[in-house]
Design a protein around this motif. Structure first.
Motif, mmCIF file in Angstrom:
data_model
loop_
_atom_site.group_PDB
_atom_site.id
_atom_site.type_symbol
_atom_site.label_atom_id
_atom_site.label_comp_id
_atom_site.label_asym_id
_atom_site.label_seq_id
_atom_site.Cartn_x
_atom_site.Cartn_y
_atom_site.Cartn_z
ATOM 1 N N SER A 2 0.845 -1.190 0.000
ATOM 2 C CA SER A 2 0.000 0.000 0.000
ATOM 3 C C SER A 2 0.876 1.232 0.000
ATOM 4 C CB SER A 2 -0.915 0.000 1.217
ATOM 5 O OG SER A 2 -0.145 0.065 2.395
ATOM 6 N N VAL A 3 0.280 2.335 -0.410
ATOM 7 C CA VAL A 3 1.046 3.570 -0.473
ATOM 8 C C VAL A 3 0.094 4.750 -0.302
ATOM 9 C CG1 VAL A 3 0.848 3.615 -2.992
ATOM 10 C CG2 VAL A 3 2.634 4.949 -1.878
ATOM 11 N N LEU A 4 0.560 5.777 0.380
ATOM 12 C CA LEU A 4 -0.238 6.994 0.509
ATOM 13 C C LEU A 4 0.290 8.013 -0.481
ATOM 14 C CD1 LEU A 4 -2.503 8.397 2.122
ATOM 15 C CD2 LEU A 4 -0.712 9.350 3.573
ATOM 16 N N LEU A 5 -0.518 8.309 -1.480
ATOM 17 C CA LEU A 5 -0.078 9.251 -2.508
ATOM 18 C C LEU A 5 -0.575 10.641 -2.171
ATOM 19 C CD1 LEU A 5 -1.144 7.108 -5.586
ATOM 20 C CD2 LEU A 5 1.188 7.431 -4.732
ATOM 21 N N ARG A 6 0.301 11.614 -2.327
ATOM 22 C CA ARG A 6 -0.170 12.981 -2.108
ATOM 23 C C ARG A 6 -0.447 13.589 -3.468
ATOM 24 N NH1 ARG A 6 -0.906 13.947 2.904
ATOM 25 N NH2 ARG A 6 0.354 12.696 4.315
ATOM 26 N N THR A 7 -1.647 13.521 -3.907
ATOM 27 C CA THR A 7 -1.988 14.129 -5.189
ATOM 28 C C THR A 7 -2.232 15.606 -4.957
ATOM 29 O OG1 THR A 7 -4.357 13.910 -4.974
ATOM 30 C CG2 THR A 7 -3.175 12.004 -5.808
ATOM 31 N N ARG A 8 -2.456 16.327 -6.036
ATOM 32 C CA ARG A 8 -2.603 17.762 -5.866
ATOM 33 C C ARG A 8 -3.863 18.098 -5.073
ATOM 34 N NH1 ARG A 8 -2.372 20.541 -11.313
ATOM 35 N NH2 ARG A 8 -0.784 18.946 -11.632
ATOM 36 N N LYS A 63 -6.703 -3.344 -7.448
ATOM 37 C CA LYS A 63 -6.222 -2.148 -6.757
ATOM 38 C C LYS A 63 -7.389 -1.459 -6.060
ATOM 39 C CE LYS A 63 -2.583 0.074 -8.272
ATOM 40 N NZ LYS A 63 -1.762 0.760 -9.265
ATOM 41 N N CYS A 64 -7.151 -1.028 -4.823
ATOM 42 C CA CYS A 64 -8.210 -0.332 -4.084
ATOM 43 C C CYS A 64 -7.752 1.090 -3.783
ATOM 44 C CB CYS A 64 -8.501 -1.019 -2.751
ATOM 45 S SG CYS A 64 -8.862 -2.753 -2.944
ATOM 46 N N MET A 65 -8.673 2.013 -3.834
ATOM 47 C CA MET A 65 -8.306 3.410 -3.569
ATOM 48 C C MET A 65 -9.280 4.045 -2.602
ATOM 49 S SD MET A 65 -7.754 4.718 -7.373
ATOM 50 C CE MET A 65 -6.796 3.774 -8.517
ATOM 51 N N TRP A 66 -8.706 4.839 -1.721
ATOM 52 C CA TRP A 66 -9.538 5.616 -0.801
ATOM 53 C C TRP A 66 -9.084 7.081 -0.853
ATOM 54 C CZ3 TRP A 66 -7.951 0.634 0.369
ATOM 55 C CH2 TRP A 66 -8.963 -0.273 0.742
ATOM 56 N N TYR A 85 -5.938 8.268 7.085
ATOM 57 C CA TYR A 85 -6.251 7.488 8.280
ATOM 58 C C TYR A 85 -5.994 5.992 8.084
ATOM 59 C CZ TYR A 85 -10.549 6.177 5.856
ATOM 60 O OH TYR A 85 -11.434 5.677 4.951
ATOM 61 N N LEU A 86 -5.764 5.570 6.856
ATOM 62 C CA LEU A 86 -5.573 4.143 6.601
ATOM 63 C C LEU A 86 -4.101 3.743 6.595
ATOM 64 C CD1 LEU A 86 -8.229 3.669 3.776
ATOM 65 C CD2 LEU A 86 -8.349 2.850 6.137
ATOM 66 N N ARG A 87 -3.227 4.763 6.710
ATOM 67 C CA ARG A 87 -1.814 4.515 6.465
ATOM 68 C C ARG A 87 -1.246 3.357 7.278
ATOM 69 N NH1 ARG A 87 1.663 9.674 6.473
ATOM 70 N NH2 ARG A 87 0.483 9.837 8.383
ATOM 71 N N ASP A 88 -1.588 3.315 8.555
ATOM 72 C CA ASP A 88 -0.991 2.275 9.395
ATOM 73 C C ASP A 88 -1.951 1.128 9.678
ATOM 74 O OD1 ASP A 88 1.316 3.819 9.575
ATOM 75 O OD2 ASP A 88 0.357 5.064 11.129
ATOM 76 N N MET A 110 -5.874 15.898 -3.146
ATOM 77 C CA MET A 110 -6.120 15.240 -1.854
ATOM 78 C C MET A 110 -5.189 14.042 -1.689
ATOM 79 S SD MET A 110 -9.510 13.116 -2.869
ATOM 80 C CE MET A 110 -10.061 14.123 -4.233
ATOM 81 N N PRO A 111 -4.969 13.630 -0.434
ATOM 82 C CA PRO A 111 -4.177 12.418 -0.238
ATOM 83 C C PRO A 111 -4.988 11.194 -0.654
ATOM 84 C CG PRO A 111 -4.663 13.531 1.858
ATOM 85 C CD PRO A 111 -5.449 14.218 0.814
ATOM 86 N N LEU A 112 -4.334 10.278 -1.322
ATOM 87 C CA LEU A 112 -5.020 9.107 -1.857
ATOM 88 C C LEU A 112 -4.310 7.867 -1.341
ATOM 89 C CD1 LEU A 112 -7.088 8.109 -4.018
ATOM 90 C CD2 LEU A 112 -5.191 8.137 -5.637
ATOM 91 N N PHE A 113 -5.065 6.991 -0.707
ATOM 92 C CA PHE A 113 -4.466 5.760 -0.203
ATOM 93 C C PHE A 113 -4.736 4.644 -1.194
ATOM 94 C CE2 PHE A 113 -4.434 1.892 2.428
ATOM 95 C CZ PHE A 113 -3.183 2.015 3.015
ATOM 96 N N GLU A 114 -3.676 4.008 -1.636
ATOM 97 C CA GLU A 114 -3.821 2.936 -2.611
ATOM 98 C C GLU A 114 -3.313 1.639 -2.029
ATOM 99 O OE1 GLU A 114 -3.262 4.738 -7.100
ATOM 100 O OE2 GLU A 114 -2.003 3.092 -6.379
ATOM 101 N N MET A 115 -4.059 0.570 -2.258
ATOM 102 C CA MET A 115 -3.621 -0.723 -1.734
ATOM 103 C C MET A 115 -3.842 -1.774 -2.806
ATOM 104 S SD MET A 115 -4.642 -2.533 1.815
ATOM 105 C CE MET A 115 -6.318 -3.017 1.515
ATOM 106 N N THR A 116 -2.889 -2.686 -2.902
ATOM 107 C CA THR A 116 -3.053 -3.780 -3.844
ATOM 108 C C THR A 116 -3.394 -5.045 -3.061
ATOM 109 O OG1 THR A 116 -1.347 -2.763 -5.176
ATOM 110 C CG2 THR A 116 -1.952 -5.028 -5.729
#
Ligand code: ADP
Ligand code: MG
Length: 783
Positions: free
Chosen positions: A68-74, A91-94, A99-102, A76-82
């Motif tokens: 998983s990775v927390l992307l900082r897009t322009r 692939k899942c995106m939030w 809040y999902l990072r950990d 909003m922050p986007l949490f992606e998990m495979t």
């Protein structure tokens, strides 16, 4: 010892704090929690392989966290998990997913549920946007005991009940499952049963499971239970609980019907006087349907039992004249009749049209004119006192009024017939109060409604009433042409209105609010200018309630299961597409008067005017002294001006179907071709779109009611509280119509004669239970 009535706080894992939160949602006992049924299920026994996902469908997937990775897009922050199964991954995106990072660890098993979309970057692959997720317990570890609960089986998912656990975690489905599982285990350990509420012989005959078995199979379905049955609440377990609920409802109604038949009412006679009176008064030939309805009504009135009849007929089908004829039957028998309407405007209109109809006619019985009295809440005290006096002393044959008619201060000399117009706008309690007005004998009661309801539902909603239907419009009506258009084309609409007025016709223009409303009003589901009397909204104070009533309306579907999550979505949508400013009746009155409709005679009518001003506005329009009436939905019910041929509804996207249908029913009452123009402004939601299209496609009230029922669900549709219909725990009147029929049949049978297979004490238990339930849930016990 755990019993159904045990307070929930004593249940393992619950405790004082959580119990308090649950109580807010009406869950106080073990039984309450057991009836908090799953609203969907996930098949974790045969989870879907990722390779079989289909874009656009809702799916539940079980897989292993790969990374998983927390992307900082322009934006909003986007949490992606495979998440992967063997070689396939999804692939899942939030969004805003910090809040999902950990939250997740690589290698964990997770269950996902959400909408599948095709991946834009790599063909043949999928992604899930904002899926719901659950981290599955590990086979070895502190949660191992729950593995069998949450994996390798069909898993229930529950509506969030609010509240948090002692350590601040949300009361998730997972938490509920564990608590419920514990309850079932404990019950099993003790006695293995819960109190049965239906006679076993009945269950056996209907092939329905016992209560405990039903509950258990709904919360923890056995492997092999068809998912489709679970999702549509059609498993034997569901059917059993639904049947039980409807059986007791129908049994209660059956009992009420029986009691009524034992009561004493007036047996009216229908001799020469009555025929003569009706002949003098009737302004036209009644339709076949009107004749049939009157025949049924008069049939009831001749019987010594009190009449309880519902007269159902689409807008404009001519219910009023049928009611007037019934009134004449009572009056010519020397009794008084009362006609109650939900709004002042309607009551006043009834008063004047009745005076016109029978003002100069002499009663064949007395040789004198009929005496009609109007009594509404906004008359001044003196006038009210005088009206009450005339009613009390028997100097009135027909009392017409609003909710004021059932106030305690009003006594009739000898009330024989009560007519309630547009009954769906009254509360049940008011209806009952009116019925009970006379203590010596029960007056006959005729209630009328234009809300078309499928027959089985009508019988349940008005279960204590017999039903007559007027299913035919008076002759000479041409269909109403219904068109949609947008605010941008308003000039064309005003041009059309001018043309119609030039041709001698009149028009209504209806707005959702009285004056300048805030932009943030939610879409009106069933906008109404709450001029309805009673339930705290008396005449004088009613006007002010409009805007607050509007803004209190829930977002479309916000409460129904389908609407889960709609609210948040709608908020987001509103940010993207801010609502257009609402046009309002008062502002548009000014604007049109000096603008597009300058030179025409405009009137303004809304709930905040004084009763006198309302009456003046209405009468001027009725007499043809105004060409165009600019109004709110105060004119929704009953108003009858045959020369009006155009109904323009602005912000039609904000009106409910039933309401638009009622509004449209204000035109097409004369011979002239009539038009209904539905104007929308700004974004139109999918549901509003469906409503508008339905309006254009059909004028059949029953078809529209069906769609309305589907869109809003029975609770909203019937205005459950208002109609006095119970909130069901399990049953859904629309979905479960077949079971409703069955329950009705079985209830009648049960009340009729003892089934030899059912022992006396079981029968007694049913009656005792009915009494408790009826009292607790329907609150309408009659002495
Ligand atoms: P609703 O059922 O909506 O209350 P109304 O009683 O207001 O309908 O009747 C609608 C219109 O139709 C009224 O103008 C009424 O006078 C007229 N009307 C009713 N019955 C007939 C009939 N049999 N022939 C002609 N006009 C009729
Ligand atoms: Mg009417």
């Amino acid at each position: 010892m755990l019993e159904l009535s045990t307070p929930i706080k004593y249940v393992k894992r619950v405790g004082e704090r959580v119990a308090e939160a649950l109580a807010k949602r009406g869950v106080e006992t073990v039984e309450d929690l057991l009836y908090h049924l799953p609203f969907r299920y996930e098949d974790r026994l045969n989870p879907l392989p990722i390779g079989e996902l289909k874009a656009g469908a809702m799916a539940s997937v079980i897989g292993e966290v790969r990374g998983s990775v927390l992307l900082r897009t322009r934006s909003m922050p986007l949490f992606e998990m495979t998440v992967g199964q063997g070689l396939s991954t999804v692939k899942c995106m939030w969004f805003h997913g910090e809040y999902l990072r950990d939250k997740f660890r690589v290698g964990q098993m997770v269950a996902l549920y959400g909408k599948v979309e095709a991946s834009r970057s790599s063909a043949g692959r999928f992604k899930m946007i904002q899926p719901q997720f659950e981290i599955l317990p590990e086979r070895e570890g502190p949660e191992a005991e729950f593995v069998r609960l949450e994996m390798g089986r069909i898993v229930p998912v529950y509506e969030f009940l609010g509240g948090t656990t002692a350590w601040g975690a949300k009361l998730t489905s997972r938490w509920l499952r564990r608590v419920l599982w514990g309850i079932f285990e404990e019950i099993e350990e003790q006695s293995g049963t819960v109190l049965e509420t239906l006679p076993p012989a009945l269950l056996e005959r209907l092939k329905l499971p016992g209560r405990l078995e039903a509950l258990r199979s709904i919360h923890f379905p056995e492997a092999g239970t068809p998912m489709a049955e679970l999702m549509s609440a059609a498993t034997p377990g569901h059917r059993r609980l639904i049947f039980e609920e409807l059986f007791y409802l129908e049994l209660g109604l059956e009992l009420k019907r029986r009691r009524l038949r034992e009561r004493e009412g007036t047996a009216f006679s229908t001799g020469a006087n009555v025929r003569q009176a009706i002949k003098q008064v009737l302004p036209f030939h009644p339709t076949t349907a009107q004749k049939r309805a009157l025949g049924e009504i008069v049939g009831d009135m001749r019987k010594p039992q009190p009449m309880r009849r519902l007269l159902q007929g689409d807008v404009g089908s001519g219910k009023t004249i049928v009611a007037m004829q019934a009134a004449l039957v009572a009056i010519e028998n020397g009794y008084q009749a009362a006609l109650m309407a939900p709004t002042e405007i309607l009551a006043t209109q009834h008063y004047f049209s009745t005076r016109k109809l029978m003002g100069d006619v002499l009663s064949p019985r007395t040789g004198k004119p009929y005496r009609v009295t109007l009594l509404t809440g906004s008359l001044d005290e003196g006038a009210k006192r005088e009206a009450r006096g005339r009613i009390f002393r028997g100097e009135t044959d027909l009392a017409i009024g609003t909710h004021a008619l059932i106030e305690d201060k009003v006594d009739f000399e000898n009330l024989g017939l009560v007519i309630v117009d547009e009954q769906h706008r009254f509360g049940v309690q008011q209806r009952f109060r009116l019925m009970k007005k006379d203590t010596a004998l029960d007056p006959d009661v005729l209630v009328m409604t234009a809300t078309p309801i499928p027959r089985t539902l009508a019988l349940t909603l008005y279960g204590d009433l017999d039903v007559s239907v007027i299913d035919e419009l008076p002759p000479g009506r041409t269909p109403i042409v219904t068109r949609r258009t947008t605010e941008e084309r308003a000039d064309d609409v005003w041009g059309f209105v001018r043309k119609q007025v030039a041709a001698g016709r009149q028009a209504y223009i209806v707005y959702p609010v009285i004056e300048g409303a805030k932009d943030d009003q939610p879409e009106l589901d069933f906008a109404q200018d709450d001029e309805i009397e009673g339930t705290g909204n008396r005449d004088q104070g009613s006007g002010a309630s409009l805007q607050s009533a509007d803004s209190k309306r829930p977002l479309k579907g916000g409460k129904t299961k389908k609407g889960r999550g709609v609210k948040a979505g709608a908020k987001a949508a509103e940010r993207l597409f801010p609502k257009a400013k609402l046009r309002s009746a008062t502002e548009m009155y000014d604007e049109l008067r000096s603008g597009a409709l300058a030179g025409l005679r405009l009137g303004l009518l809304h709930g905040r005017l004084s009763a006198d001003d309302k009456e003046v506005a209405m009468r001027r329009f009725q007499r043809g002294d105004t060409d165009v009436l600019i109004a709110t939905t105060v004119i929704e019910v009953g108003v009858d001006v045959p020369n009006a041929s155009v109904m323009v509804v602005e912000h039609a996207e904000r009106f409910g179907l039933a309401q638009m249908h009622q509004l449209r029913g204000r035109v097409g009452r004369g011979a002239a071709k009539s038009y209904c123009i539905l104007m929308t402004a700004g974004q139109v939601s999918e549901q509003a779109e469906a409503r508008l299209n339905a309006m254009v496609q059909t004028q059949n009230g029953f078809e529209l009611a069906e769609l309305d029922l589907q869109q809003r669900g029975p609770g909203e549709f019937f205005g459950t509280r208002q109609a006095g219909l119970p909130e069901f725990r399990v049953a859904n009147l629309v979905r479960d119509r077949a079971l409703l029929e069955l329950a009705k049949k079985e209830a009648a049978k049960f009340a009729e004669q003892p089934d030899p297979a059912v022992p006396q004490e079981e029968r007694d238990a049913v009656w005792t239970r009915l009494k408790q339930q009826w009292q607790r849930r329907y609150g309408l016990v009659e002495a």
